[in-house]
Design an enzyme around this catalytic site. Structure first.
Site, PDB file in Angstrom:
ATOM      1  N   GLU A  92     -54.711   6.312  29.799  1.00 37.05           N
ATOM      2  CA  GLU A  92     -54.439   5.053  30.463  1.00 37.05           C
ATOM      3  C   GLU A  92     -54.559   5.157  31.974  1.00 37.05           C
ATOM      4  OE1 GLU A  92     -51.747   2.598  27.327  1.00 37.05           O
ATOM      5  OE2 GLU A  92     -50.859   4.331  28.277  1.00 37.05           O
TER       6      GLU A  92
ATOM      7  N   CYS B 284     -40.646  12.729  29.321  1.00 40.69           N
ATOM      8  CA  CYS B 284     -41.978  12.131  29.500  1.00 40.69           C
ATOM      9  C   CYS B 284     -42.657  11.934  28.150  1.00 40.69           C
ATOM     10  CB  CYS B 284     -42.820  13.041  30.384  1.00 40.69           C
ATOM     11  SG  CYS B 284     -44.546  12.536  30.503  1.00 40.69           S
TER      12      CYS B 284
ATOM     13  N   SER C 265     -42.833  16.956  41.261  1.00 41.61           N
ATOM     14  CA  SER C 265     -41.825  16.407  40.357  1.00 41.61           C
ATOM     15  C   SER C 265     -40.691  17.416  40.211  1.00 41.61           C
ATOM     16  CB  SER C 265     -42.472  16.110  39.004  1.00 41.61           C
ATOM     17  OG  SER C 265     -43.459  15.111  39.176  1.00 41.61           O
ATOM     18  N   LEU C 266     -39.595  17.152  40.903  1.00 39.75           N
ATOM     19  CA  LEU C 266     -38.513  18.141  40.989  1.00 39.75           C
ATOM     20  C   LEU C 266     -37.477  17.912  39.874  1.00 39.75           C
ATOM     21  CD1 LEU C 266     -37.644  20.526  42.729  1.00 39.75           C
ATOM     22  CD2 LEU C 266     -36.422  18.925  44.214  1.00 39.75           C
TER      23      LEU C 266
ATOM     24  N   CYS D 250     -53.285   4.377  39.449  1.00 40.87           N
ATOM     25  CA  CYS D 250     -52.638   5.555  38.869  1.00 40.87           C
ATOM     26  C   CYS D 250     -53.591   6.114  37.802  1.00 40.87           C
ATOM     27  CB  CYS D 250     -51.309   5.110  38.272  1.00 40.87           C
ATOM     28  SG  CYS D 250     -50.406   6.414  37.463  1.00 40.87           S
TER      29      CYS D 250
ATOM     30  N   CYS E 218     -44.104   4.545  34.694  1.00 41.36           N
ATOM     31  CA  CYS E 218     -44.236   6.009  34.614  1.00 41.36           C
ATOM     32  C   CYS E 218     -43.737   6.531  33.288  1.00 41.36           C
ATOM     33  CB  CYS E 218     -43.367   6.697  35.651  1.00 41.36           C
ATOM     34  SG  CYS E 218     -43.653   6.164  37.297  1.00 41.36           S
TER      35      CYS E 218
ATOM     36  N   CYS F   4     -42.450  17.967  29.457  1.00 39.44           N
ATOM     37  CA  CYS F   4     -41.170  17.579  30.070  1.00 39.44           C
ATOM     38  C   CYS F   4     -40.382  16.698  29.098  1.00 39.44           C
ATOM     39  CB  CYS F   4     -41.410  16.822  31.369  1.00 39.44           C
ATOM     40  SG  CYS F   4     -42.289  17.817  32.584  1.00 39.44           S
TER      41      CYS F   4
ATOM     42  N   CYS G 121     -50.419  16.318  27.508  1.00 38.99           N
ATOM     43  CA  CYS G 121     -50.024  17.265  28.559  1.00 38.99           C
ATOM     44  C   CYS G 121     -49.312  18.441  27.912  1.00 38.99           C
ATOM     45  CB  CYS G 121     -49.100  16.592  29.569  1.00 38.99           C
ATOM     46  SG  CYS G 121     -48.602  17.701  30.923  1.00 38.99           S
TER      47      CYS G 121
END
Ligand code: SAH
Ligand code: SF4
Length: 372
Positions: free
Chosen positions: A90, A117, A218-219, A103, A339, A114, A110
């Site tokens: 996307e 996500c 991304s912390l 974006c 997101c 995470c 992935c």
């Protein structure tokens, strides 16, 4: 057949040289493709007829097949593209008063996984090629111009914050970034192209040398114990190493700060204690801005969005301690474009296939010949 979207200008010039063509021909071709959105060599009337013939015999400009387009009430547009094998990626356009941001996805799925996500939950399918990354911008820019009926640039910012970990697809990423930056391509400045990463330390160093665009990291947690749980890559590249790489990056970065992304998860990483720990971690260490992202829930995560008051008090702790902090607005909620929702309601690859089949039935696939 060679897909010319796979080349940055240098790559195209080399490829043209092998065909016996001079560099300025490659520049003309590159401009026709990226600045004018053309795919049909026959229509590129500034190219010599003999070159048009040669190109047609061995190359094409091939975008991604579009599966769907959703326009949100706030103007956000989400496109879903077929990348084969039952996978879709996307791309989201976010209009703002003074600029348009795209974006872009870098992988189908992935591998980082995470917890918060939905792309991570989906698992890794494959890397996108340079052409597939660039195709998202090529399509979106010219689609938007067509919708607006104008020739002016529509996309001023690109953020590599769609599906995938861009620094785990480095070889394809860099030529794509170069095409975005090239004056003969999209002409975006390095400050307006952002790579977002979960913290692939060696690749942060390589990006600094090869193509230092703006960096977002991304912390999501102030200490290793918690970050290990949320971002499994932290076990390989812990926070201290990550911050040291961020510091090194600043020497080449187009902005004088690094953006840290922090997704606010109810009861997990959002207490005043976490905020204080974050201050201790970052203060005087790395010039940064903090971006607090409201979590976009999806059922398989088992996590909830932090209440607004908690986000505000978290942000106040940081601000009081001199850390520039913003709370990100959510956009495109009504079309699942926010997101981490980029896999939609989909939870596994089989379901992606099912959903795509449904979409195919419901929405005519737009052929990608020439200006979409
Ligand atoms: N892999 C890269 C870039 C893609 S993710 C990275 O992790 O940085 C882009 C951003 O969206 C990251 O900051 C990520 O943490 C955030 N994100 C992922 N899932 C989310 C969710 N469900 N809600 C809010 N933000 C999310
Ligand atoms: Fe991958 Fe980024 Fe999602 Fe983590 S947040 S799983 S790195 S896309």
């Amino acid at each position: 057949m060679v897909n010319l979207l796979d080349f940055d200008l240098e790559g195209l010039a080399e490829w043209c040289a092998a065909l016996g063509e001079k560099r300025f021909r490659a520049v003309q071709l590159f401009r026709s493709i990226h600045q004018r959105g053309m795919a049909d060599f026959a229509a590129m009337s500034d190219l010599a007829r003999s070159l048009r013939g040669k190109l047609a015999a061995c190359a094409h400009v091939r975008g991604l097949p579009l599966l769907s387009e959703h326009v949100s009430a706030d103007g956000t547009i989400k496109w879903l593209f077929d990348v084969g094998g039952g996978n879709a990626v996307e791309t989201v356009f976010i209009p703002e008063a003074d600029r348009g941001t795209l974006c872009v996805s870098s992988q189908a799925g992935c591998a980082v996984g995470c917890r918060f996500c939905s792309t991570g939950h989906q698992g890794f399918s494959r890397n996108l090629s340079t052409g597939e990354i660039v195709a998202q911008l090529w399509f979106a820019e010219h689609r938007l111009r067509q919708r607006q009926g104008c020739r002016e640039r529509q996309i001023d910012n690109v953020v590599m914050m769609g599906m995938g970990e861009p620094l785990q697809n480095y070889a394809a990423l860099v030529p794509a970034l170069r095409t975005m930056l090239d004056d003969h391509g999209y002409g975006l400045s390095r400050r307006r192209v952002t790579v977002s990463t979960s913290g692939v330390v060696p690749m942060i160093d390589r990006l600094r040398q090869d193509c230092p665009v703006a960096l977002a990291v991304s912390l999501h947690a102030p200490d290793d114990a918690l970050r290990d749980q949320l971002v499994p890559l932290n076990r390989k590249y812990p926070i201290e190493e990550l911050l040291a790489a961020c510091q090194r990056y600043l020497s080449a970065a187009p902005r004088d700060f690094i953006t840290f992304e922090y997704c606010m998860l109810d009861g997990v990483n959002d207490t005043p204690g976490h905020a204080q720990a974050l201050v201790e971690l970052l203060k005087g260490r790395v010039a940064c801005k903090l971006n607090l992202i409201p979590f976009n829930p999806f059922p398989a995560s088992g996590l909830r969005r932090s209440p607004r008051e908690r986000v505000l008090s978290f942000s106040n702790v940081l601000l009081r301690n001199g850390i520039v902090t913003t709370i990100r607005k959510t956009r495109g909620d009504d079309i699942d474009a926010a997101c981490g929702q980029l896999a939609g309601e989909v939870q596994d690859r089989t379901r992606v296939g099912e959903r795509m089949a449904r979409l195919r039935d419901a929405i005519p696939i737009v052929a990608m010949g020439g200006v979409p």
